[in-house]
Design a protein around this motif. Structure first.
Motif, PDB file in Angstrom:
ATOM      1  N   SER A   1      36.801  37.613  40.916  1.00  0.00           N
ATOM      2  CA  SER A   1      37.953  36.737  41.089  1.00  0.00           C
ATOM      3  C   SER A   1      37.715  35.373  40.463  1.00  0.00           C
ATOM      4  O   SER A   1      38.584  34.836  39.760  1.00  0.00           O
ATOM      5  CB  SER A   1      38.274  36.595  42.579  1.00  0.00           C
ATOM      6  OG  SER A   1      39.393  35.783  42.767  1.00  0.00           O
TER       7      SER A   1
ATOM      8  N   SER B   1      39.725  33.971  37.075  1.00  0.00           N
ATOM      9  CA  SER B   1      40.529  32.748  37.098  1.00  0.00           C
ATOM     10  C   SER B   1      40.030  31.743  36.068  1.00  0.00           C
ATOM     11  O   SER B   1      40.810  30.963  35.527  1.00  0.00           O
ATOM     12  CB  SER B   1      40.538  32.127  38.490  1.00  0.00           C
ATOM     13  OG  SER B   1      39.232  31.744  38.866  1.00  0.00           O
TER      14      SER B   1
ATOM     15  N   PRO C   1      43.485  31.667  33.184  1.00  0.00           N
ATOM     16  CA  PRO C   1      44.098  30.914  34.274  1.00  0.00           C
ATOM     17  C   PRO C   1      45.553  31.277  34.543  1.00  0.00           C
ATOM     18  O   PRO C   1      46.077  30.966  35.604  1.00  0.00           O
ATOM     19  CB  PRO C   1      43.963  29.454  33.838  1.00  0.00           C
ATOM     20  CG  PRO C   1      43.617  29.476  32.411  1.00  0.00           C
ATOM     21  CD  PRO C   1      43.088  30.824  32.086  1.00  0.00           C
TER      22      PRO C   1
ATOM     23  N   LYS D   1      44.985  35.168  36.238  1.00  0.00           N
ATOM     24  CA  LYS D   1      43.924  35.105  37.251  1.00  0.00           C
ATOM     25  C   LYS D   1      43.400  36.505  37.540  1.00  0.00           C
ATOM     26  O   LYS D   1      43.269  37.315  36.659  1.00  0.00           O
ATOM     27  CB  LYS D   1      44.411  34.383  38.496  1.00  0.00           C
ATOM     28  CG  LYS D   1      44.717  32.922  38.230  1.00  0.00           C
ATOM     29  CD  LYS D   1      44.999  32.201  39.506  1.00  0.00           C
ATOM     30  CE  LYS D   1      45.027  30.751  39.328  1.00  0.00           C
ATOM     31  NZ  LYS D   1      46.013  30.008  38.854  1.00  0.00           N
ATOM     32  N   TYR D   2      43.129  36.822  38.775  1.00  0.00           N
ATOM     33  CA  TYR D   2      42.562  38.118  39.154  1.00  0.00           C
ATOM     34  C   TYR D   2      43.692  39.130  39.326  1.00  0.00           C
ATOM     35  O   TYR D   2      44.655  38.883  40.055  1.00  0.00           O
ATOM     36  CB  TYR D   2      41.771  37.977  40.451  1.00  0.00           C
ATOM     37  CG  TYR D   2      41.139  39.256  40.907  1.00  0.00           C
ATOM     38  CD1 TYR D   2      40.036  39.770  40.253  1.00  0.00           C
ATOM     39  CD2 TYR D   2      41.646  39.958  41.989  1.00  0.00           C
ATOM     40  CE1 TYR D   2      39.449  40.942  40.658  1.00  0.00           C
ATOM     41  CE2 TYR D   2      41.058  41.130  42.406  1.00  0.00           C
ATOM     42  CZ  TYR D   2      39.968  41.612  41.734  1.00  0.00           C
ATOM     43  OH  TYR D   2      39.385  42.777  42.136  1.00  0.00           O
TER      44      TYR D   2
END
Length: 119
Positions: A43, A47, A51, A54-55
């Motif tokens: 995770s 990120s 960005p 993310k996950y």
């Protein structure tokens, strides 16, 4: 003549030492490798690398336990599998490009016809 013989022997010895050094193993320092194979590691890594998204794990594969080896072993296996299949896909793409653009000049059919055009 004796001086020339000693010079020749020295030159041969220096050549042999230099060629033997080429095959000696190089001394390298060990580098520390960190393994990020927990869901929290994935995770935070995701990120940082992407960005916007993310996950993202819609199938919850990071929470699975394949073959009873534990969650971290499952994540490691999935990461290694992704790398392996990515390499196979790149190899297949190169094969497709070569096959599409390289045509042999001789007959390639049983009837003796010309090869199909690459276009």
């Amino acid at each position: 003549a004796n001086n020339e013989t000693n010079t020749m022997k020295s030159a041969i010895l220096a050549t042999l030492v230099a060629s033997a050094a080429a095959f000696a193993p190089a001394q390298t320092g060990r580098s520390a490798t960190t393994v990020s194979e927990s869901k929290a590691d994935l995770s935070s890594l995701a990120s940082g690398l992407n960005p916007v998204v993310k996950y993202y794990d819609p199938l919850n594969l990071a929470e699975q336990d394949f073959w009873g080896k534990g969650n971290e072993a499952t994540i490691g296996w999935l990461r290694q599998s992704e790398i392996k299949h990515g390499r196979i896909a790149m190899f297949a793409f190169v094969g497709y490009i070569v096959q599409s653009n390289v045509v042999f000049p001789w007959a390639q059919t049983m009837a003796g016809g010309a090869p199909p055009s690459p276009g």
